[in-house]
Scaffold this active site. Sequence first.
Site, PDB file in Angstrom:
ATOM      1  N   HIS A  96       0.826  -1.211   0.000  1.00 45.96           N
ATOM      2  CA  HIS A  96       0.000   0.000   0.000  1.00 45.96           C
ATOM      3  C   HIS A  96       0.861   1.263   0.000  1.00 45.96           C
ATOM      4  O   HIS A  96       0.681   2.159  -0.841  1.00 45.96           O
ATOM      5  CB  HIS A  96      -0.911  -0.012   1.230  1.00 45.96           C
ATOM      6  N   GLU A  97       1.816   1.336   0.932  1.00 52.77           N
ATOM      7  CA  GLU A  97       2.611   2.554   1.057  1.00 52.77           C
ATOM      8  C   GLU A  97       3.515   2.775  -0.156  1.00 52.77           C
ATOM      9  O   GLU A  97       3.698   3.906  -0.618  1.00 52.77           O
ATOM     10  CB  GLU A  97       3.450   2.489   2.337  1.00 52.77           C
TER      11      GLU A  97
ATOM     12  N   HIS B   8       1.689   4.327  -3.125  1.00 53.60           N
ATOM     13  CA  HIS B   8       1.562   5.782  -3.089  1.00 53.60           C
ATOM     14  C   HIS B   8       2.749   6.445  -3.797  1.00 53.60           C
ATOM     15  O   HIS B   8       2.590   7.442  -4.513  1.00 53.60           O
ATOM     16  CB  HIS B   8       1.512   6.278  -1.640  1.00 53.60           C
TER      17      HIS B   8
ATOM     18  N   GLU C  50      -6.218   6.636  -1.996  1.00 53.16           N
ATOM     19  CA  GLU C  50      -6.252   5.498  -1.092  1.00 53.16           C
ATOM     20  C   GLU C  50      -6.778   4.247  -1.785  1.00 53.16           C
ATOM     21  O   GLU C  50      -6.272   3.140  -1.564  1.00 53.16           O
ATOM     22  CB  GLU C  50      -7.098   5.823   0.139  1.00 53.16           C
TER      23      GLU C  50
END
Length: 262
Positions: free
Chosen positions: A132-133, A136, A194
């Site tokens: 997820h991170e 980004h 997100e």
Amino acid sequence: MVLAGALLSAGFSCARNPITGRRQLSLVSEGQVQGMALTEYQKFLTSNPVAAPSDPNTIMVKRVGQRIADAIGRYYSAHGSPDALKGYSWEFNLVVSKEVNAWCMPGGKVVVYTGLLPLTQNETALAIVLGHEITHAVAGHGRERMSEQLLAQGIQVAGDVALGSDPTTVGIFDQVYAPTAQVGVLLPYSRKFEYEADHYGLIFAAMAGYDPREAIPFWKRMASMGGEKPPVLLSDHPADADRIAKLEALMPEALTYYHPGQ
């Protein structure tokens, strides 16, 4: 130099993301933010307690991170966009802190806080967080957010040198990227960002050999922490029930990338 003043609409710069296909405001280059990120990352590591290389958790963080990075490289190559990761030199560090957080800067500079590990509980859940991170970063979300702030303040960046030498643009960079910034307070990620990070983060974790279904119990554990102030990792994220519902909807696609034992 950096020229203040309103930007004419004709001068807006947009680029199409090679993976998501979405057009993104792009007033600063990837090379610009990577250079500034490297400086900030090195400063952070010298002023915070980094866990020893021999620490089993450090070894796990580096192993998981590298597997995710390798998966992203394969994914971008398979989609005809290997150059999208130009300039990336991956680094993974575990920092001793009670903070429940992890982050990735442009260029692949990643930190996991020890405070996150009691919540991840296992290597697979850590892969979900890192997927997820890191998404980004590779999806240019911070760069897009920074571009929006430059536009809102009527700042035009002229040349690669300008971004790192002007106090105003450095301040905007720090709001978006600096580890000491309160993520989600000054410039919260949008729900669109997100959702993209959840979507592609699941795919990257699955490609790295981690079961994406672990995302559901992990986010339920995060949601159950409660308290008046949520962990930084949750402060800018969608409502728990909404996130879990969307993750469940994304799971069939993510599982097509999951081939354990290969």
